[in-house]
Design an enzyme around this catalytic site. Structure first.
Site, PDB file in Angstrom:
ATOM      1  N   ASN A   9     -20.153  12.644  -1.295  1.00 35.00           N
ATOM      2  CA  ASN A   9     -19.993  11.197  -1.435  1.00 35.00           C
ATOM      3  C   ASN A   9     -20.952  10.703  -2.515  1.00 35.00           C
ATOM      4  OD1 ASN A   9     -20.140   8.284  -0.929  1.00 35.00           O
ATOM      5  ND2 ASN A   9     -19.158   8.737   1.024  1.00 35.00           N
ATOM      6  N   PRO A  10     -20.487   9.846  -3.408  1.00 35.69           N
ATOM      7  CA  PRO A  10     -21.400   9.360  -4.449  1.00 35.69           C
ATOM      8  C   PRO A  10     -22.546   8.546  -3.870  1.00 35.69           C
ATOM      9  CG  PRO A  10     -19.124   8.668  -4.895  1.00 35.69           C
ATOM     10  CD  PRO A  10     -19.146   9.269  -3.537  1.00 35.69           C
ATOM     11  N   CYS A  62       8.845  -2.016  21.788  1.00 37.53           N
ATOM     12  CA  CYS A  62       9.308  -0.870  22.597  1.00 37.53           C
ATOM     13  C   CYS A  62       8.786   0.456  22.032  1.00 37.53           C
ATOM     14  CB  CYS A  62      10.831  -0.865  22.669  1.00 37.53           C
ATOM     15  SG  CYS A  62      11.631  -0.392  21.135  1.00 37.53           S
ATOM     16  N   THR A  78     -16.218   9.404   3.208  1.00 39.55           N
ATOM     17  CA  THR A  78     -16.169   8.423   4.293  1.00 39.55           C
ATOM     18  C   THR A  78     -17.528   7.738   4.439  1.00 39.55           C
ATOM     19  OG1 THR A  78     -15.668   8.009   6.621  1.00 39.55           O
ATOM     20  CG2 THR A  78     -16.670  10.152   6.098  1.00 39.55           C
ATOM     21  N   SER A  94     -15.494  13.427  -5.041  1.00 40.28           N
ATOM     22  CA  SER A  94     -14.877  14.630  -4.449  1.00 40.28           C
ATOM     23  C   SER A  94     -13.951  15.334  -5.431  1.00 40.28           C
ATOM     24  CB  SER A  94     -14.114  14.237  -3.187  1.00 40.28           C
ATOM     25  OG  SER A  94     -13.275  13.126  -3.413  1.00 40.28           O
ATOM     26  N   HIS A 148      -5.938   8.184  12.121  1.00 36.87           N
ATOM     27  CA  HIS A 148      -5.585   6.757  12.084  1.00 36.87           C
ATOM     28  C   HIS A 148      -4.123   6.540  11.719  1.00 36.87           C
ATOM     29  CE1 HIS A 148     -10.143   6.010  11.421  1.00 36.87           C
ATOM     30  NE2 HIS A 148      -9.863   6.311  12.648  1.00 36.87           N
ATOM     31  N   ARG A 208       0.840  -1.202   0.000  1.00 37.32           N
ATOM     32  CA  ARG A 208       0.000   0.000   0.000  1.00 37.32           C
ATOM     33  C   ARG A 208       0.879   1.258   0.000  1.00 37.32           C
ATOM     34  NH1 ARG A 208      -3.868  -0.537   4.974  1.00 37.32           N
ATOM     35  NH2 ARG A 208      -4.596   1.534   4.312  1.00 37.32           N
ATOM     36  N   CYS A 265      15.580  -2.395  20.565  1.00 41.61           N
ATOM     37  CA  CYS A 265      15.427  -3.443  21.586  1.00 41.61           C
ATOM     38  C   CYS A 265      15.848  -4.814  21.053  1.00 41.61           C
ATOM     39  CB  CYS A 265      13.981  -3.488  22.082  1.00 41.61           C
ATOM     40  SG  CYS A 265      12.817  -4.110  20.852  1.00 41.61           S
ATOM     41  N   GLN A 315      -8.927  10.396   8.081  1.00 44.56           N
ATOM     42  CA  GLN A 315      -8.821   9.006   8.514  1.00 44.56           C
ATOM     43  C   GLN A 315      -7.794   8.272   7.654  1.00 44.56           C
ATOM     44  OE1 GLN A 315     -12.915   7.176   9.153  1.00 44.56           O
ATOM     45  NE2 GLN A 315     -13.465   9.106   8.184  1.00 44.56           N
TER      46      GLN A 315
HETATM   47  C1  BV8 Z   1     -10.930   2.209  19.172  1.00 46.75           C
HETATM   48  C2  BV8 Z   1      -5.713   2.637   9.783  1.00 46.75           C
HETATM   49  C3  BV8 Z   1     -10.838   2.033  21.569  1.00 46.75           C
HETATM   50  C4  BV8 Z   1      -5.168   1.332   9.355  1.00 46.75           C
HETATM   51  C5  BV8 Z   1      -8.094   2.415  10.312  1.00 46.75           C
HETATM   52  C6  BV8 Z   1     -18.419   1.796  18.560  1.00 46.75           C
HETATM   53  C7  BV8 Z   1     -19.332   1.080  17.872  1.00 46.75           C
HETATM   54  C8  BV8 Z   1     -18.890   0.004  17.068  1.00 46.75           C
HETATM   55  C9  BV8 Z   1     -17.529  -0.342  16.953  1.00 46.75           C
HETATM   56  C10 BV8 Z   1     -16.647   0.395  17.635  1.00 46.75           C
HETATM   57  C11 BV8 Z   1     -17.080   1.448  18.449  1.00 46.75           C
HETATM   58  N1  BV8 Z   1     -15.990   1.986  19.002  1.00 46.75           N
HETATM   59  C12 BV8 Z   1     -14.888   1.297  18.574  1.00 46.75           C
HETATM   60  C13 BV8 Z   1     -15.283   0.330  17.744  1.00 46.75           C
HETATM   61  C14 BV8 Z   1     -14.422  -0.578  17.077  1.00 46.75           C
HETATM   62  C15 BV8 Z   1     -13.802  -0.017  15.784  1.00 46.75           C
HETATM   63  C16 BV8 Z   1     -14.835   0.307  14.740  1.00 46.75           C
HETATM   64  O1  BV8 Z   1     -15.242   1.431  14.557  1.00 46.75           O
HETATM   65  N2  BV8 Z   1     -15.202  -0.740  13.986  1.00 46.75           N
HETATM   66  C17 BV8 Z   1     -16.142  -0.521  12.855  1.00 46.75           C
HETATM   67  C18 BV8 Z   1     -15.689  -1.425  11.713  1.00 46.75           C
HETATM   68  C19 BV8 Z   1     -17.533  -0.788  13.280  1.00 46.75           C
HETATM   69  N3  BV8 Z   1     -12.993   1.163  16.059  1.00 46.75           N
HETATM   70  C20 BV8 Z   1     -11.730   0.947  16.497  1.00 46.75           C
HETATM   71  O2  BV8 Z   1     -11.246  -0.150  16.701  1.00 46.75           O
HETATM   72  C21 BV8 Z   1     -10.904   2.191  16.759  1.00 46.75           C
HETATM   73  N4  BV8 Z   1     -10.241   2.070  18.029  1.00 46.75           N
HETATM   74  O3  BV8 Z   1     -12.096   2.500  19.172  1.00 46.75           O
HETATM   75  O4  BV8 Z   1     -10.157   1.992  20.300  1.00 46.75           O
HETATM   76  C22 BV8 Z   1     -11.535   0.739  21.666  1.00 46.75           C
HETATM   77  C23 BV8 Z   1     -10.734  -0.378  21.665  1.00 46.75           C
HETATM   78  C24 BV8 Z   1     -11.386  -1.608  21.796  1.00 46.75           C
HETATM   79  C25 BV8 Z   1     -12.791  -1.711  21.819  1.00 46.75           C
HETATM   80  C26 BV8 Z   1     -13.546  -0.550  21.812  1.00 46.75           C
HETATM   81  C27 BV8 Z   1     -12.918   0.700  21.738  1.00 46.75           C
HETATM   82  C28 BV8 Z   1      -9.767   2.312  15.694  1.00 46.75           C
HETATM   83  C29 BV8 Z   1     -10.342   2.559  14.341  1.00 46.75           C
HETATM   84  C30 BV8 Z   1      -9.206   2.861  13.341  1.00 46.75           C
HETATM   85  C31 BV8 Z   1      -8.814   1.650  12.551  1.00 46.75           C
HETATM   86  N5  BV8 Z   1      -7.814   1.995  11.542  1.00 46.75           N
HETATM   87  N6  BV8 Z   1      -7.137   2.751   9.411  1.00 46.75           N
HETATM   88  C32 BV8 Z   1      -5.151   1.157   7.868  1.00 46.75           C
HETATM   89  O5  BV8 Z   1      -5.523   2.098   7.132  1.00 46.75           O
HETATM   90  O6  BV8 Z   1      -4.736   0.080   7.465  1.00 46.75           O
HETATM   91  S1  BV8 Z   1      -9.749   2.574   9.847  1.00 46.75           S
HETATM   92  C33 BV8 Z   1      -9.701   2.604   8.122  1.00 46.75           C
HETATM   93  O7  BV8 Z   1     -10.963   2.197   7.728  1.00 46.75           O
HETATM   94  C34 BV8 Z   1      -9.525   3.951   7.473  1.00 46.75           C
HETATM   95  O8  BV8 Z   1      -8.586   4.733   8.136  1.00 46.75           O
HETATM   96  C35 BV8 Z   1     -10.915   4.530   7.565  1.00 46.75           C
HETATM   97  O9  BV8 Z   1     -11.105   5.166   8.747  1.00 46.75           O
HETATM   98  C36 BV8 Z   1     -11.775   3.309   7.572  1.00 46.75           C
HETATM   99  C37 BV8 Z   1     -12.461   3.180   6.265  1.00 46.75           C
HETATM  100  O10 BV8 Z   1     -13.524   4.043   6.321  1.00 46.75           O
HETATM  101  P1  BV8 Z   1     -13.689   5.202   5.206  1.00 46.75           P
HETATM  102  O11 BV8 Z   1     -12.470   6.045   5.176  1.00 46.75           O
HETATM  103  O12 BV8 Z   1     -14.981   5.785   5.492  1.00 46.75           O
HETATM  104  O13 BV8 Z   1     -13.649   4.410   3.828  1.00 46.75           O
HETATM  105  P2  BV8 Z   1     -14.609   3.269   3.303  1.00 46.75           P
HETATM  106  O14 BV8 Z   1     -13.776   2.455   2.439  1.00 46.75           O
HETATM  107  O15 BV8 Z   1     -15.349   2.662   4.420  1.00 46.75           O
HETATM  108  O16 BV8 Z   1     -15.686   4.063   2.430  1.00 46.75           O
HETATM  109  C38 BV8 Z   1     -15.263   4.831   1.353  1.00 46.75           C
HETATM  110  C39 BV8 Z   1     -16.335   5.889   1.161  1.00 46.75           C
HETATM  111  O17 BV8 Z   1     -15.907   6.755   0.103  1.00 46.75           O
HETATM  112  C40 BV8 Z   1     -17.679   5.291   0.733  1.00 46.75           C
HETATM  113  O18 BV8 Z   1     -18.720   5.954   1.430  1.00 46.75           O
HETATM  114  C41 BV8 Z   1     -17.739   5.587  -0.768  1.00 46.75           C
HETATM  115  O19 BV8 Z   1     -19.057   5.805  -1.211  1.00 46.75           O
HETATM  116  C42 BV8 Z   1     -16.941   6.888  -0.834  1.00 46.75           C
HETATM  117  N7  BV8 Z   1     -16.308   7.191  -2.126  1.00 46.75           N
HETATM  118  C43 BV8 Z   1     -15.828   6.304  -3.040  1.00 46.75           C
HETATM  119  N8  BV8 Z   1     -15.269   6.988  -4.091  1.00 46.75           N
HETATM  120  C44 BV8 Z   1     -15.401   8.323  -3.797  1.00 46.75           C
HETATM  121  C45 BV8 Z   1     -16.055   8.446  -2.537  1.00 46.75           C
HETATM  122  N9  BV8 Z   1     -16.320   9.636  -1.972  1.00 46.75           N
HETATM  123  C46 BV8 Z   1     -15.955  10.770  -2.659  1.00 46.75           C
HETATM  124  N10 BV8 Z   1     -15.308  10.719  -3.861  1.00 46.75           N
HETATM  125  C47 BV8 Z   1     -15.025   9.531  -4.464  1.00 46.75           C
HETATM  126  N11 BV8 Z   1     -14.402   9.515  -5.651  1.00 46.75           N
HETATM  127 ZN    ZN Z   2      11.931  -2.242  19.890  1.00 47.70          ZN
END
Ligand code: BV8
Ligand code: ZN
Length: 270
Positions: free
Chosen positions: A234-235, A141, A209, A252, A130, A77, A170, A112
């Site tokens: 968003n589309p 470490c 998003t 966008s 993120h 990536r 480490c 994000q």
């Molecule tokens: C946490 C980095 C404390 C890594 C990422 C409450 C309720 C339910 C679940 C949870 C909650 N609280 C916490 C959770 C768990 C979890 C969560 O939210 N799960 C989801 C799946 C339900 N959250 C976490 O774990 C977070 N940590 O809360 O810690 C904790 C700990 C334990 C237990 C509880 C709490 C950490 C979340 C961060 C994870 N890391 N990324 C990497 O990138 O590899 S998230 C990653 O996915 C991205 O960064 C991004 O945030 C996410 C993807 O979402 P989007 O960016 O919205 O993209 P997506 O692909 O989904 O959609 C694309 C959109 O674009 C679509 O709408 C599409 O229509 C649109 N689009 C497409 N083309 C276009 C367009 N728009 C405009 N123009 C275009 N051309």
């Molecule tokens: Zn280390």
């Protein structure tokens, strides 16, 4: 909430909001980088990773279970992101940020995305909620680890996984990307800066998003509480559409330049 298609001329009240705003927060997701060729999280994985969803790979457990598989996913990536360019959407936000700075206002970019396309378009990013795919640290470490650029072209999926390097500090831990994995806490500094910006804002734009991942998806609700106008670009409909004042259905890279042009904000002075 008013839903508008990109083919329609941008309605006057949206243009007025954009023209008159002085403290803008732009919250972006994977869709912001889609037109640059960066896959969103909704898209299926390919090659080595086709058996997994992005949510499965982006976890400490997956790295624990198979560090080489996860490491190579991030290196691939990282190479893809290095091989592509910011799109007109990224550049429009950069122009808007410059314009507002000249007017004594500000645009806070909160993303994000772990890519650096906002920065490469000239935007000063307030918060990478993120983390970032371009820097690395030790999984044990937490010391920063310098890693050379990936030897991939970003398009060809690597035939086999590569082991992550061992931590030079480490001598124990493996290097991992500086991203936030699911179940990991967000960097407090970034999240606090984002909430402070939304509390001080007079317009929030939510771009590309799906509004599913928490706590990032809750940030616009802080604006809602304060009666700040919310615009979605968003589309497709998202988990946040119902709380938006306006939802512009379009990509966008097309909508943002049109919106700024309609509001008389100069796009590119570089
Ligand atoms: C946490 C980095 C404390 C890594 C990422 C409450 C309720 C339910 C679940 C949870 C909650 N609280 C916490 C959770 C768990 C979890 C969560 O939210 N799960 C989801 C799946 C339900 N959250 C976490 O774990 C977070 N940590 O809360 O810690 C904790 C700990 C334990 C237990 C509880 C709490 C950490 C979340 C961060 C994870 N890391 N990324 C990497 O990138 O590899 S998230 C990653 O996915 C991205 O960064 C991004 O945030 C996410 C993807 O979402 P989007 O960016 O919205 O993209 P997506 O692909 O989904 O959609 C694309 C959109 O674009 C679509 O709408 C599409 O229509 C649109 N689009 C497409 N083309 C276009 C367009 N728009 C405009 N123009 C275009 N051309
Ligand atoms: Zn280390």
């Amino acid at each position: 909430m008013r839903e508008l298609s990109v083919t329609e001329s941008v309605p006057e009240d949206v243009v007025t909001l954009v023209r008159e705003a002085r403290q803008v927060v732009a919250l972006s997701g994977a869709g912001m980088s889609a037109e640059s060729g960066v896959p969103t999280f909704r898209e299926v994985q390919r090659g080595l990773w086709e058996r997994f969803s992005a949510e499965e790979l982006a976890t400490p457990d997956a790295f624990e279970a198979d560090p080489a598989l996860v490491w190579t996913w991030y290196r691939w990536r990282q190479a893809l992101i290095a091989a592509v360019e910011p799109n007109p959407g990224h550049r429009a936000l950069a122009a808007w940020q410059r314009h507002l700075a000249d007017q004594g206002g500000w645009l806070a970019a909160v993303t994000q995305n772990v890519d650096d396309l906002h920065e490469r378009a000239g935007t000063d990013v307030l918060a990478h909620l993120h983390g970032s795919i371009t820097t690395h640290r030790c999984a044990d470490c937490q010391e920063p680890v310098e890693v050379p650029d990936p030897a991939y072209d970003g398009f060809t999926v690597p035939p086999e996984p590569e082991q992550p390097p061992r931590c030079p500090a480490c001598q124990e831990g493996l290097a991992r990307p500086d991203v936030v994995w699911f179940s990991e806490m967000l960097p407090a500094e970034a999240f606090d800066a984002a909430t402070a910006a939304i509390r001080a804002s007079d317009l929030v734009i939510v771009v590309g998003t799906s509004g599913i991942v928490q706590p990032a998806a809750s940030l616009p609700l802080l604006g809602l509480e304060r009666g700040v106008p919310l615009i979605e670009i968003n589309p497709e409909e998202t988990g946040l559409t119902e709380v938006m004042d306006f939802a512009i259905r379009g990509r966008s890279g097309e909508v943002l330049p049109r919106l700024l042009a309609a509001a008389g904000i100069p796009l590119d002075r570089r």
